[in-house]
Write an enzyme that holds these catalytic residues in place. Sequence first.
Site, PDB file in Angstrom:
ATOM      1  N   GLY A 276      40.758   6.144   2.663  1.00 36.43           N
ATOM      2  CA  GLY A 276      41.245   5.588   1.414  1.00 36.43           C
ATOM      3  C   GLY A 276      42.511   6.264   0.941  1.00 36.43           C
ATOM      4  N   ASP A 305      33.280  13.692   7.567  1.00 32.36           N
ATOM      5  CA  ASP A 305      32.450  12.790   8.379  1.00 32.36           C
ATOM      6  C   ASP A 305      33.038  12.533   9.760  1.00 32.36           C
ATOM      7  OD1 ASP A 305      30.829  12.613   6.195  1.00 32.36           O
ATOM      8  OD2 ASP A 305      31.414  10.585   5.631  1.00 32.36           O
ATOM      9  N   ILE A 458      27.660  22.699   2.082  1.00 26.18           N
ATOM     10  CA  ILE A 458      28.485  22.551   3.282  1.00 26.18           C
ATOM     11  C   ILE A 458      29.928  22.214   2.901  1.00 26.18           C
ATOM     12  CG2 ILE A 458      28.880  21.085   5.305  1.00 26.18           C
ATOM     13  CD1 ILE A 458      25.855  20.902   5.627  1.00 26.18           C
TER      14      ILE A 458
END
Length: 533
Positions: A276, A305, A458
């Site tokens: 994005g 990811d 994380i």
Amino acid sequence: MGSLSPAISSKLLLPTTTSDRTSFHALIRSSFPCRGERPNMIGVFKRTHCVASAEKKSKSAIDFSDPEWKTKFEEDFEKRFNIPHMRDFFPDAVSYPSTFCLRMRTPVSEEFAQGYPSDEEWHGYINNNDRVLLKVIRYSSLTSAGAECIDPDCTWVEQWIHRAGPREKIYFKPEDVKAAIITCGGLCPGLNDVIRQIVITLEIYGVKKIVGIPFGYRGFGNELAEIPLSRKVVQNVHLSGGSLLGVSRGGPNVSEIVDSMKERGINMLFVLGGNGTHAGANAIHNELIKRGLKVAVVGVPKTIDNDILLMDKTFGFDTAVEEAQRAINSAYIEAHSAYRGVGIVKLMGRSSGFIAMQAALASGQIDICLIPEVPFELHGPHGVLKHLKYLLETKGSAVICVAEGAGQNFVEKTNAKDASGNVVLGDIGVHIQQEIKKYFKEIGDPADVKYIDPTYMIRACRANASDGILCTVLGQNAVHGAFAGYSGITVGICNTHYVYLPIPQVISYPRTVDPNSRMWHRCLTSTGQPDFI
């Protein structure tokens, strides 16, 4: 502009009037025709169909009966992956001898206003015609695991992309440059590392005016002040997680952002973010060109990811996989120490299950790995719960790793969206926990279930050594690309080499795990899990 994909560029060219209040996240959503279709029992096939359709459309345009199809494909590929350069838009753009030369450490001074004293014997520059091979495996059959073939015969077609690095000629005078850095989206290990290296490399070129824009694109509003950056400021920022500049989603519309950049005198913009954010960066690049403003916009892919196309990996991913081991090990200890214990770990991965897959492989403690790309059933003779019952009967304990975007058909749907326009996902981890307890209670067998969600732990941690190196090189190459006169590009690593790619080609849809890939097969071999459908 010929190098930009018309399908993408047409969606990223926004009106230039400030009266147009098109929201930024609407722009981002419009750049991804499939992004709103989150993976679920139906959505998996929607997304797969969507991605396959994009690829099929590209391939269907090829007439394989034409003996010249291979040559035409290569020419089309070269055109699509040609990276935009200042000379494409400003034919009279002037080049200068590079001020980047590691053989001479003398700082830029008035005496050498055009750069460092040149050293013609230094062979550290990259030739503009250097290329890197995009794909290195020649598949012989469509049925081969992970096969990516252009035609039914799996013909080998060379696909070359631009090699990253410093060029001998630059298109900006360092003393005239005002460079800005922004970090968008969510946190990711390595943000500070990239910021630090961009600043250091800019200073080596001789740039004196470097600023950070706080809180992503939102910082281009009038209420937030720039953050002055220098080597002294960023020297130790990589020793901690987070972002020195802060992060956020959304922001002003593109026209307002360009207005702000012009007012501030920014002529180099480094954008750290995911798909994005890159769509926004490309829209800014297009708007700048429309206005005839000579500004370099360079992206650095940031997505924990690992879901950006064509790249080996993105920074933060290795750290996420490593940190996930702590949660998995805790879940294993809890499960192994309890009578008929079950440990559940939910990891990041909205539409791509790379973290869950790699974490499962790395730990060797996972019995069931669930990812968005692979549909599964919870109940029934082949469901997850039936296999879990088998594991408890044979092993006495089990550990489940699930990506956040997996199994969204099982959780309550919501119309809520975040500031970037992404659908707010249901908590699949909690749902699986509840279903396991309910299932074993109904059949009269005990099960001690523990659930761990380490997401924010994380995201906020410091980058590990592997990611630190990747961040360093990405930051350096981003600066090299901007000074070389390229704009509307992003930097990445492909087949172990660093490359420049036109933004539209990497944001057409998210990268996902191929269920027929060797890596997923390796994960299944490691866990021993069956198909859950």
